[in-house]
Design an enzyme around this catalytic site. Structure first.
Site, PDB file in Angstrom:
ATOM      1  N   GLU A   1       0.836  -1.192   0.000  1.00 10.91           N
ATOM      2  CA  GLU A   1       0.000   0.000   0.000  1.00 10.91           C
ATOM      3  C   GLU A   1       0.871   1.242   0.000  1.00 10.91           C
ATOM      4  O   GLU A   1       2.073   1.179   0.210  1.00 10.91           O
ATOM      5  CB  GLU A   1      -0.900  -0.016   1.240  1.00 10.91           C
ATOM      6  CG  GLU A   1      -1.955  -1.103   1.158  1.00 10.91           C
ATOM      7  CD  GLU A   1      -2.724  -1.242   2.455  1.00 10.91           C
ATOM      8  OE1 GLU A   1      -3.041  -0.208   3.051  1.00 10.91           O
ATOM      9  OE2 GLU A   1      -2.993  -2.388   2.846  1.00 10.91           O
TER      10      GLU A   1
ATOM     11  N   GLY B   1      -5.851  -9.817  -0.558  1.00 11.19           N
ATOM     12  CA  GLY B   1      -6.528  -9.586  -1.828  1.00 11.19           C
ATOM     13  C   GLY B   1      -8.029  -9.597  -1.626  1.00 11.19           C
ATOM     14  O   GLY B   1      -8.542 -10.285  -0.755  1.00 11.19           O
TER      15      GLY B   1
ATOM     16  N   LYS C   1      -2.632 -10.596  13.539  1.00  8.50           N
ATOM     17  CA  LYS C   1      -3.117 -11.933  13.186  1.00  8.50           C
ATOM     18  C   LYS C   1      -2.660 -12.956  14.220  1.00  8.50           C
ATOM     19  O   LYS C   1      -3.429 -13.845  14.616  1.00  8.50           O
ATOM     20  CB  LYS C   1      -2.632 -12.304  11.782  1.00  8.50           C
ATOM     21  CG  LYS C   1      -3.256 -11.409  10.703  1.00  8.50           C
ATOM     22  CD  LYS C   1      -2.503 -11.468   9.386  1.00  8.50           C
ATOM     23  CE  LYS C   1      -3.161 -10.563   8.349  1.00  8.50           C
ATOM     24  NZ  LYS C   1      -2.306 -10.358   7.157  1.00  8.50           N
TER      25      LYS C   1
END
Lengths: 174, 318
Positions: B189, B300, B204
């Site tokens: 990004e 994605g 995570k």
């Protein structure tokens, strides 16, 4: 670079014929050579493609005696496939990066050896942008069985004091 | 199921577009500027409008949260600390006994126990497969084994960092060069800070640790409890040295009931953890069954949406 007493943990990978007495014959030269047997590992049912039995052995002995032990084993007809490979994780690979030269790399290594039972067995250094810039060192450290975590903690602490980055090895999982 | 979607970024949009394929109906979608409702919602028209005007519609968020849906898909950007607005969106749905499927990591990484308490009072369920490892069924596999029988989960959980490390190692290119390339390719990004400094992988890891800890009656962790190091300071020379010895470096996240650790680690070049490019891998270490490795696409729009829609498929029908 080794311990004061010169004793280190070594590993051997042997291949034995599937016959009675083979293992005992293989272990004799270790005791005779002044080695202290730490572990003998054989995975049940595991065979080489040629039908022989792979056995991994860990032992403590003075470094200078290790070669004699290997020679003794070979005299007995034992196949020594590998010596001092990383089967048990005693050899620890670590990356150090940062201003290694400015912070006196040899002093860093001495500190690592002083602070723990670790021996720096191998070192590769690269300083592509000159000694004043960030450089990297790849170390192979010899640690005794069961002292791996402690050794890594020492390396971390020393690196931290000097503002160096440590990339630790990921130990094998279950 | 009737789905309301909050968040119209890559994941929210992909969920809206794919929902029909999975037999679900979209009844509303919201972005940061407004919301669009419909029964069913004309997804294509709404997304076209978003492309033209930057906004999905003129309705307000309250209308979306109050509309008649079975499951709320929370896909707003992950935020740290109070995890808002994702947390309140999830709570609003659960308090109405509506299921919640999270793609947003914040609520389960930063306020897991709070959210679980609200879920216990609700007749609805909370699912969050999409928050860990994109398309990889990491949370579900841990659940299937039984979280109390999973001792540790380790893996590569950030595709951007992995792309950078594997490109640096393969091509001998510098960190800055590869990161710029990753941004051109859309792999990184515009602000890749959380990817390269380990924060994203740590979130995570915390989520997985929270699942393992909940099964053992332990309190949930937050990002602050994790030990996190990034890859920003890694010179390419370090990777070259490691390669001479058949090793390479990967940003590895480790989660166990005892805590979370994220940092660059030496791994065998041809080992299971050395996935390349934007691939992720999750290794689940179990009490009775050794290690199970699952690799795949960790990010994605369509990939993450597929995890969201699998979660929706696992919700109990009315």
């Amino acid at each position: 670079m080794s311990h004061a007493d010169g004793v280190r943990t070594h590993t051997l990978r042997l291949e034995l014929d599937d016959e009675p007495g083979e293992l005992a014959a293989a272990l004799d030269p270790i005791a005779e050579g002044g080695g202290n047997l730490l572990s003998v590992f054989h995975e049940r049912g595991s065979r080489t493609p040629g039908g022989r039995i792979p056995v991994e052995v860990a032992l403590d002995c003075p470094t200078e005696r290790f070669d004699e032990i290997i020679a003794g084993l070979r005299e007995q007809g034992v196949t020594v496939v590998a010596a001092d490979e990383e089967f048990y994780g005693e050899a620890i690979r670590v990356l150090l990066t940062g201003h290694l030269v400015d912070t006196d790399l040899s002093e860093t290594l001495r500190e690592i050896e002083r602070a723990s039972t670790v021996a720096v067995e191998e070192l590769s250094l690269t300083a592509p942008d000159g000694v004043d810039a960030v450089s990297s060192a790849y170390l192979r450290l010899g640690a005794r069985s069961g002292e791996r975590e402690e050794a890594l903690a020492q390396v971390r602490e020393i690196a931290d004091e000097k503002g160096l980055t440590v990339v630790e090895p990921l130990e094998a999982g279950r | 199921m009737r789905l309301a979607i909050v968040g119209a970024g890559a994941v929210g949009r992909a969920v809206a577009e794919l929902a029909g394929d999975y037999g679900h109906t979209v009844v509303g979608i919201a972005d940061s500027t407004g919301a669009a409702l419909g029964d069913p919602l004309d997804v294509a028209a709404v997304l076209e409008r978003k492309g033209e005007t930057g906004s999905v519609g003129d309705d307000d968020h309250e209308a979306l949260l109050g509309t008649d849906y079975d499951a709320l898909v929370e896909a707003t950007p992950t935020t740290l600390g109070d995890a808002e607005p994702g947390y309140s969106n999830a709570v609003a749905a659960l308090e109405r006994d509506r299921h919640v499927v999270l793609a947003n990591k914040g609520p389960v990484a930063e306020r897991y126990d709070d959210l679980r308490a609200v879920t216990r009072e609700s007749e609805a369920e909370l699912r969050f497969e999409a928050t860990v490892g994109g398309a990889i069924p990491a949370v579900r596999t841990v659940e299937d084994f039984g979280p109390s029988r999973v001792e540790r989960v380790r893996g590569v959980l950030n595709g951007t960092a992995n792309f950078v490390l594997s490109r640096m190692a393969a091509e001998g290119l510098s960190y800055d060069h590869v990161l710029a390339e990753a941004q051109e390719l859309g792999v990184a990004e515009a602000d890749p800070t959380f990817d390269v400094d380990g924060t994203d992988a740590a979130l995570k890891g915390v989520i997985v640790a929270n699942v393992l800890r909940e099964a053992r009656g332990q309190e949930a962790l937050t990002l602050d409890d994790a030990a996190v190091e990034g890859i920003q300071n890694l010179p390419v020379s370090a990777l070259s040295l490691a390669a001479e010895d058949g090793r390479t470096v990967r940003l590895i996240a480790e989660a166990s009931p005892d805590g979370v650790r994220v940092g660059p680690r030496l791994v065998p070049e041809n080992g299971t953890m050395a996935v390349t490019g934007t691939q992720n891998i999750v290794g689940i270490e179990t009490e009775h069954a050794g290690r199970l490795n699952i690799s795949g696409r960790g990010a994605g729009g369509p990939e993450t949406a597929s995890a969201v829609l699998s979660d929706v498929g696992r919700l109990p029908p009315d």
